[in-house]
Enzyme design. Structure first.
Site, mmCIF file in Angstrom:
data_model
loop_
_atom_site.group_PDB
_atom_site.id
_atom_site.type_symbol
_atom_site.label_atom_id
_atom_site.label_comp_id
_atom_site.label_asym_id
_atom_site.label_seq_id
_atom_site.Cartn_x
_atom_site.Cartn_y
_atom_site.Cartn_z
ATOM 1 N N ARG A 199 0.818 -1.219 0.000
ATOM 2 C CA ARG A 199 0.000 0.000 0.000
ATOM 3 C C ARG A 199 0.848 1.264 0.000
ATOM 4 O O ARG A 199 0.483 2.270 -0.612
ATOM 5 C CB ARG A 199 -0.860 0.024 1.267
ATOM 6 C CG ARG A 199 -2.217 -0.591 1.104
ATOM 7 C CD ARG A 199 -3.094 -0.194 2.268
ATOM 8 N NE ARG A 199 -3.867 0.998 1.947
ATOM 9 C CZ ARG A 199 -5.063 0.975 1.392
ATOM 10 N NH1 ARG A 199 -5.628 -0.167 1.104
ATOM 11 N NH2 ARG A 199 -5.711 2.082 1.116
ATOM 12 N N LYS A 237 14.094 -24.527 7.871
ATOM 13 C CA LYS A 237 15.213 -24.575 8.821
ATOM 14 C C LYS A 237 16.044 -25.820 8.548
ATOM 15 O O LYS A 237 15.515 -26.926 8.496
ATOM 16 C CB LYS A 237 14.687 -24.611 10.272
ATOM 17 C CG LYS A 237 14.035 -23.304 10.726
ATOM 18 C CD LYS A 237 13.560 -23.407 12.165
ATOM 19 C CE LYS A 237 12.634 -22.271 12.529
ATOM 20 N NZ LYS A 237 13.297 -21.083 13.003
ATOM 21 N N ASP A 290 -1.317 -20.066 16.122
ATOM 22 C CA ASP A 290 -0.084 -19.417 15.671
ATOM 23 C C ASP A 290 1.077 -20.408 15.529
ATOM 24 O O ASP A 290 1.882 -20.298 14.616
ATOM 25 C CB ASP A 290 0.291 -18.319 16.676
ATOM 26 C CG ASP A 290 1.492 -17.499 16.235
ATOM 27 O OD1 ASP A 290 1.519 -17.107 15.056
ATOM 28 O OD2 ASP A 290 2.397 -17.262 17.060
ATOM 29 N N HIS A 330 3.675 -25.042 12.579
ATOM 30 C CA HIS A 330 5.043 -25.491 12.847
ATOM 31 C C HIS A 330 5.103 -26.793 13.663
ATOM 32 O O HIS A 330 5.835 -27.715 13.330
ATOM 33 C CB HIS A 330 5.825 -24.411 13.597
ATOM 34 C CG HIS A 330 5.691 -23.044 12.993
ATOM 35 N ND1 HIS A 330 5.673 -22.842 11.639
ATOM 36 C CD2 HIS A 330 5.573 -21.812 13.548
ATOM 37 C CE1 HIS A 330 5.545 -21.543 11.388
ATOM 38 N NE2 HIS A 330 5.478 -20.901 12.538
ATOM 39 N N LYS A 386 4.871 -18.281 24.764
ATOM 40 C CA LYS A 386 5.629 -17.025 24.756
ATOM 41 C C LYS A 386 6.082 -16.764 26.187
ATOM 42 O O LYS A 386 5.443 -17.216 27.141
ATOM 43 C CB LYS A 386 4.734 -15.875 24.303
ATOM 44 C CG LYS A 386 4.115 -16.066 22.921
ATOM 45 C CD LYS A 386 4.982 -15.489 21.846
ATOM 46 C CE LYS A 386 4.301 -15.554 20.488
ATOM 47 N NZ LYS A 386 5.258 -15.587 19.371
HETATM 48 C C1 BG6 Z 1 5.750 -17.449 13.588
HETATM 49 C C2 BG6 Z 1 4.785 -17.056 14.652
HETATM 50 O O1 BG6 Z 1 5.125 -18.255 12.626
HETATM 51 O O2 BG6 Z 1 6.828 -18.165 14.177
HETATM 52 C C3 BG6 Z 1 5.471 -16.226 15.730
HETATM 53 O O3 BG6 Z 1 3.734 -16.299 14.075
HETATM 54 C C4 BG6 Z 1 6.680 -16.948 16.269
HETATM 55 O O4 BG6 Z 1 4.580 -15.927 16.794
HETATM 56 C C5 BG6 Z 1 7.568 -17.416 15.126
HETATM 57 O O5 BG6 Z 1 7.392 -16.043 17.098
HETATM 58 C C6 BG6 Z 1 8.679 -18.310 15.654
HETATM 59 O O6 BG6 Z 1 9.608 -18.557 14.623
HETATM 60 P P1 BG6 Z 1 11.106 -18.908 14.960
HETATM 61 O O7 BG6 Z 1 11.722 -19.174 13.633
HETATM 62 O O8 BG6 Z 1 11.694 -17.716 15.664
HETATM 63 O O9 BG6 Z 1 11.067 -20.097 15.866
#
Ligand code: BG6
Length: 480
Positions: A47, A177, A230, A235, A329
């Site tokens: 934007r 990774k 999240d 992941h 977190k």
């Molecule tokens: C992201 C999440 O997908 O992955 C974040 O939205 C998180 O909240 C992050 O902090 C963690 O990634 P990494 O590579 O730092 O483990």
């Protein structure tokens, strides 16, 4: 699989946080090594009302901040490859202007979409209408792809309308990774683990993804999402799938994704007592005081910043083996690790000598550094007049300095290069994403049914005590 190497890359969300921290630094590093091809052109769009020079200035600042100085050698050449076109995703004329800016690639175009979920559909529509979704174009999609199965289907349908699945690259940056990819090498390039990798020999598996950061600047996104959506939906389930899948026939996109999706389909519906949620209160991490979630957010909230789950995979290989997962977190340290806890020996010949055996344990440390250790039993040297001495000793399979001479890369370097070159192996297929959402939605439904509210935990701790109890009820201790 579509075989062309793109000579144009179009970045949506080019002035966003991901672009600044990860995408531009990754691209610059790849370009410096000549990996993007001599003629690559990178067009940014968002934007923000910038011109080419404005975007180059933005990129320069990002590179200076997020790319280590020793990898910035090719910065001037890289900045020259950049151009920019402002875009209003709801205005079709805007897309025509963008298409003009992109021009006609000689080989092919890769698009990388990292935009707000609400812009996905209009963006895909705009790409279609402006002719930017033709045959030699593939598209990379950054999360979040929806907030549940239904909304993810809407996005996937919209994308599928414009691109066939073999030109859609759904990103889960954990797959980029190196240490995560090494799970495949550990399991399938060695003989000794696979025969033991099943319920007969493994007692349980633990997967921990702990972060020290809090909300950061992602207030709006995170509070609507929470830890389950999240981190677990993507992941952690990908990590689980890589640990649990059957050996794929070959290292390619179809074989690997076929095996992962079978695991995801085998996940048992979680019972209410098999999950614990938490939200951090003020505390301290590394001696530094940090505020609570509500204070960071500026209002009360029921969003979970921690979740622990006891999962089961209902298939032949894993029957009766719990997979304990936790992520949060504001944990005491940043660590991602997988623990494979083997069973004890079936019969100990040392029993009569008063010595106990400790079951073997494989600890796969993924970040902050790769560290793979297998604990084995060894005899303590001595004449054993006071009893036979046995002790568990660590066998270092991989230490952080094992490949010290190799460049450590950002996960996005790998993923962007694979997108540009057209290799889908490390990208998530639609059926995987949907299986992931289906399992996550069922967990959320249980929470709603039970009116489950997150328990509090102090920032800098390992989550609510109920999470410890979740494992300890089964005689299991989280590895810390
Ligand atoms: C992201 C999440 O997908 O992955 C974040 O939205 C998180 O909240 C992050 O902090 C963690 O990634 P990494 O590579 O730092 O483990």
């Amino acid at each position: 699989m579509t075989q062309f190497t793109s000579d144009r890359l179009l970045l949506f969300g080019a002035t966003g946080d991901l672009s600044r921290r990860m995408l531009l630094p990754s691209l610059c590093a790849l370009d410096a090594e000549g990996l993007l091809g001599p003629n690559i052109e990178i067009i940014g769009t968002a934007r923000s009302d910038l011109d080419d020079q404005g975007f180059r200035n933005f990129a320069r600042e990002a590179l200076e901040q997020f790319l280590p100085a020793q990898r910035r050698g090719g910065m001037a050449q890289f900045l020259n490859r950049l151009s920019y076109q402002p875009l209003d995703a709801n205005d079709i004329d805007s897309f025509h202007a963008l298409a003009q800016k992109v021009g006609t690639p000689k080989q092919g175009l890769s698009i990388f979409l990292s935009t707000a979920p609400s812009l996905f559909e209009p963006t895909i529509h705009g790409l279609e209408k402006s002719g930017l979704a033709c045959e030699n174009v593939r598209i990379g999609l950054e999360k979040p792809l929806g907030i549940d199965l239904e909304s993810s289907k809407v996005i996937n349908d919209a994308v599928a309308h414009a691109f066939p699945e073999d030109r859609i690259y759904r990103i889960d940056h954990y797959l980029g990774k190196e240490t995560v990819q090494n799970l495949l090498a550990l399991r399938f390039a060695n003989l000794m683990f696979e025969p033991l990798w099943n319920a007969a020999h493994i007692d349980h598996v633990q997967i921990t993804v702990a972060e020290t950061v809090g909300l950061e600047s992602r207030v709006a996104y995170y509070d609507d999402s929470g830890a389950l959506r999240d981190m677990v939906q993507n992941h952690m389930l990908q990590l689980l799938a890589l640990v649990a899948m059957e050996p794929p026939v070959s290292y390619n996109a179809t074989s690997i994704r076929n095996e992962k999706v079978k695991v995801l389909h085998s996940l048992r519906k979680v019972k209410p007592e098999e999950t614990v949620t938490g939200q951090y209160r003020a505390g301290a991490i590394g001696g530094k005081a940090v505020p609570g979630y509500d204070d960071e957010l500026g209002k009360d909230s029921n969003t979970e910043t921690f979740v622990a789950i006891k999962a089961h995979i209902d298939n032949w290989r894993w029957q009766g083996v719990p997979f304990y997962m936790r992520t949060g977190k504001r944990m005491p340290k940043r660590t991602t690790e997988i623990v494979v806890q083997f069973r004890d020996v079936p019969h100990s010949i040392f029993h009569g000598r008063g010595a106990k055996t400790v079951p073997n344990r494989l600890v796969i440390g993924i970040q902050p550094e790769e560290n793979i250790t297998l604990s084995l039993m060894a005899k303590v040297p001595g004449l054993d007049r006071d009893g036979y001495g046995l002790r568990s000793v660590p066998l270092a399979i991989l230490t952080p300095d094992a490949f010290a001479d190799r460049q450590r890369r950002i996960a996005y370097e790998r993923l962007l290069l694979d997108l540009i070159e057209g290799d889908q192996t490390l990208f998530v297929r639609r059926d995987e994403v949907e299986a992931q959402w289906e399992w996550i939605d069922a967990i959320r439904a249980v929470w709603e049914e039970q009116e489950q509210e997150p328990r509090t935990y102090t920032a800098g701790s390992w989550g609510p005590s109920a999470a410890i109890a979740l494992a300890e009820r089964d005689g299991v201790t989280w590895h810390e």
